[in-house]
Design an enzyme around this catalytic site. Structure first.
Site, PDB file in Angstrom:
ATOM      1  N   CYS A  95       0.848  -1.205   0.034  1.00  0.00           N
ATOM      2  CA  CYS A  95       0.000  -0.018   0.041  1.00  0.00           C
ATOM      3  C   CYS A  95       0.846   1.124   0.121  1.00  0.00           C
ATOM      4  CB  CYS A  95      -1.073  -0.026   1.285  1.00  0.00           C
ATOM      5  SG  CYS A  95      -0.458   0.826   2.572  1.00  0.00           S
ATOM      6  N   GLU A  96       0.501   2.194  -0.728  1.00  0.00           N
ATOM      7  CA  GLU A  96       1.282   3.396  -0.931  1.00  0.00           C
ATOM      8  C   GLU A  96       1.284   4.265   0.088  1.00  0.00           C
ATOM      9  OE1 GLU A  96       0.188   5.027  -4.729  1.00  0.00           O
ATOM     10  OE2 GLU A  96      -1.501   6.332  -3.869  1.00  0.00           O
ATOM     11  N   HIS A  97       0.379   4.188   1.079  1.00  0.00           N
ATOM     12  CA  HIS A  97       0.079   5.064   2.160  1.00  0.00           C
ATOM     13  C   HIS A  97       0.987   4.747   3.402  1.00  0.00           C
ATOM     14  CE1 HIS A  97      -4.003   5.275   0.301  1.00  0.00           C
ATOM     15  NE2 HIS A  97      -3.538   6.525   0.145  1.00  0.00           N
ATOM     16  N   HIS A  98       1.258   3.511   3.541  1.00  0.00           N
ATOM     17  CA  HIS A  98       2.065   3.010   4.609  1.00  0.00           C
ATOM     18  C   HIS A  98       3.078   2.187   4.243  1.00  0.00           C
ATOM     19  CE1 HIS A  98      -1.977   3.668   6.143  1.00  0.00           C
ATOM     20  NE2 HIS A  98      -1.181   4.195   7.123  1.00  0.00           N
ATOM     21  N   GLN A 136      -5.846  -0.304  -3.996  1.00  0.00           N
ATOM     22  CA  GLN A 136      -6.261  -1.602  -4.490  1.00  0.00           C
ATOM     23  C   GLN A 136      -7.194  -0.875  -5.815  1.00  0.00           C
ATOM     24  OE1 GLN A 136      -8.226  -4.330  -1.675  1.00  0.00           O
ATOM     25  NE2 GLN A 136      -9.657  -5.008  -3.115  1.00  0.00           N
ATOM     26  N   HIS A 164      -5.505  -5.968   3.937  1.00  0.00           N
ATOM     27  CA  HIS A 164      -4.575  -4.807   4.200  1.00  0.00           C
ATOM     28  C   HIS A 164      -3.790  -4.540   5.501  1.00  0.00           C
ATOM     29  CE1 HIS A 164      -5.341  -2.255   0.373  1.00  0.00           C
ATOM     30  NE2 HIS A 164      -6.488  -3.191   0.700  1.00  0.00           N
ATOM     31  N   CYS A 166      -1.805  -2.917   6.784  1.00  0.00           N
ATOM     32  CA  CYS A 166      -1.950  -1.328   7.493  1.00  0.00           C
ATOM     33  C   CYS A 166      -3.326  -1.136   8.340  1.00  0.00           C
ATOM     34  CB  CYS A 166      -1.754  -0.363   6.492  1.00  0.00           C
ATOM     35  SG  CYS A 166      -3.205  -0.115   5.397  1.00  0.00           S
TER      36      CYS A 166
HETATM   37  N1  LIG Z   1      -8.829   3.612  -0.782  1.00  0.00           N
HETATM   38  C1  LIG Z   1      -7.940   3.128  -0.329  1.00  0.00           C
HETATM   39  N2  LIG Z   1      -7.092   3.188   0.760  1.00  0.00           N
HETATM   40  C2  LIG Z   1      -6.153   2.639   1.218  1.00  0.00           C
HETATM   41  C3  LIG Z   1      -5.470   1.652   0.606  1.00  0.00           C
HETATM   42  N3  LIG Z   1      -4.611   0.896   1.278  1.00  0.00           N
HETATM   43  C4  LIG Z   1      -4.432   1.849   2.452  1.00  0.00           C
HETATM   44  N4  LIG Z   1      -5.332   2.685   2.525  1.00  0.00           N
HETATM   45  C5  LIG Z   1      -6.104   3.735   3.493  1.00  0.00           C
HETATM   46  O1  LIG Z   1      -5.240   5.024   3.290  1.00  0.00           O
HETATM   47  C6  LIG Z   1      -5.709   5.842   4.410  1.00  0.00           C
HETATM   48  C7  LIG Z   1      -4.665   6.856   4.907  1.00  0.00           C
HETATM   49  O2  LIG Z   1      -5.376   7.629   5.518  1.00  0.00           O
HETATM   50  P1  LIG Z   1      -4.595   8.568   6.578  1.00  0.00           P
HETATM   51  O3  LIG Z   1      -5.491   9.031   7.697  1.00  0.00           O
HETATM   52  O4  LIG Z   1      -3.671   9.718   5.856  1.00  0.00           O
HETATM   53  O5  LIG Z   1      -3.462   7.633   7.289  1.00  0.00           O
HETATM   54  P2  LIG Z   1      -3.519   7.143   8.719  1.00  0.00           P
HETATM   55  O6  LIG Z   1      -3.467   8.162   9.880  1.00  0.00           O
HETATM   56  O7  LIG Z   1      -2.328   6.132   8.883  1.00  0.00           O
HETATM   57  O8  LIG Z   1      -4.730   6.338   8.942  1.00  0.00           O
HETATM   58  P3  LIG Z   1      -5.268   4.951   9.732  1.00  0.00           P
HETATM   59  O9  LIG Z   1      -4.912   3.645   8.986  1.00  0.00           O
HETATM   60  O10 LIG Z   1      -6.915   4.999   9.671  1.00  0.00           O
HETATM   61  O11 LIG Z   1      -4.669   5.182  11.085  1.00  0.00           O
HETATM   62  C8  LIG Z   1      -5.997   4.725   5.446  1.00  0.00           C
HETATM   63  O12 LIG Z   1      -7.571   4.937   5.556  1.00  0.00           O
HETATM   64  C9  LIG Z   1      -5.905   3.473   4.962  1.00  0.00           C
HETATM   65  O13 LIG Z   1      -6.664   2.446   5.180  1.00  0.00           O
HETATM   66  C10 LIG Z   1      -6.048   1.290  -0.591  1.00  0.00           C
HETATM   67  O14 LIG Z   1      -5.652   0.365  -1.356  1.00  0.00           O
HETATM   68  N5  LIG Z   1      -7.319   1.946  -1.192  1.00  0.00           N
HETATM   69 ZN   LIG Z   2      -1.779   1.324   4.111  1.00  0.00          ZN
END
Ligand SMILES: Nc1nc2c(ncn2[C@@H]2O[C@H](COP(=O)(O)OP(=O)(O)OP(=O)(O)O)[C@@H](O)[C@H]2O)c(=O)[nH]1
Ligand SMILES: [Zn+2]
Length: 207
Positions: A95-98, A136, A164, A166
């Site tokens: 996942c590109e966020h974490h 995804q 996921h 994360c």
């Molecule tokens: N739509 C989508 N979201 C994703 C995917 N993988 C991870 N995420 C989400 O990316 C979001 C990033 O949100 P942020 O609020 O910026 O990050 P965060 O504070 O780490 O959020 P939490 O995971 O809720 O603790 C999170 O809600 C994750 O669940 C994906 O494949 N698709």
């Molecule tokens: Zn993630």
């Protein structure tokens, strides 16, 4: 790092890692370990920065693959115009966020117009897009677009079901949640019966 795409097949396994990239990545991972409070001189961690460097290159090797070329490398003219379904293609992505893994299954179907492709190429397309930093939704759409744009079939369907990490290991910590995404073109979009047939074959929770 340029990894040449062998013989126009669109992919090449990482057999040799680029020394310069390895070194730069390892240096950074070494610093990350120290920032996390680790003692990088202890025996178990001696080669860890280099291992992680190679592991991350492996997990992102999709950037060096050309999915459309993969399909075109085994494209055959055929008059079969029924559904072709490759289901339960296991996938591992990041996942590109974490930068944590998400993993699950992809189910891909198409209805040929004039051309079919090698079945393994469908799984290779999934692999080429999954081995990148992803969300995804985008992964689902990229697979669909690739098959639609290369084979010009009567329709394409892609469903991905994934966990996921994360959401499991950190953050909201929901161990059993499954995320389902889907994307359709042509007959799968326009005909409920066609979509139903596809859902029946893959036995998806979406049905
Ligand atoms: N739509 C989508 N979201 C994703 C995917 N993988 C991870 N995420 C989400 O990316 C979001 C990033 O949100 P942020 O609020 O910026 O990050 P965060 O504070 O780490 O959020 P939490 O995971 O809720 O603790 C999170 O809600 C994750 O669940 C994906 O494949 N698709
Ligand atoms: Zn993630």
């Amino acid at each position: 790092m340029e990894i040449s795409l062998n013989g126009g097949r669109g992919y090449k396994k990482i057999e040799q890692y680029d020394d310069e990239i390895n070194e730069k990545l390892a240096k950074n991972y070494s610093e990350i370990l120290q920032l996390l409070g680790e003692d990088i001189s202890r025996e178990g961690l001696e080669k860890t920065p280099l291992r992680v460097a190679k592991a991350m290159q492996f997990l992102t090797q999709g950037y060096n693959m050309n999915p459309e070329e993969i399909v075109r490398s085994a494209m055959f003219r055929e008059d079969y115009q029924q559904m072709v379904v490759v289901k339960d293609i296991e996938l591992y992505s990041i996942c590109e966020h974490h930068m944590l893994p998400f993993f699950g299954k992809a189910h891909v179907a198409y209805i040929p117009r004039h051309h079919i492709t090698g079945l393994s190429k469908i799984a290779r397309v999934v692999e080429a897009y999954a081995r990148r930093l992803q969300v995804q939704e985008r992964l689902t759409t990229q697979i669909k677009n690739c098959i639609q744009d290369t084979l010009n079939p009567l329709g394409v369907a892609v469903v991905i079901e994934a966990h996921h990490t994360c959401m499991q290991m950190r953050g909201v910590q929901k161990q059993h949640s499954v995320t389902t995404t889907s994307d359709f073109t042509g007959a799968f979009l326009n005909s409920i019966a066609t979509r139903e047939e596809f859902f029946n074959i893959i036995g998806s929770r979406l049905h």
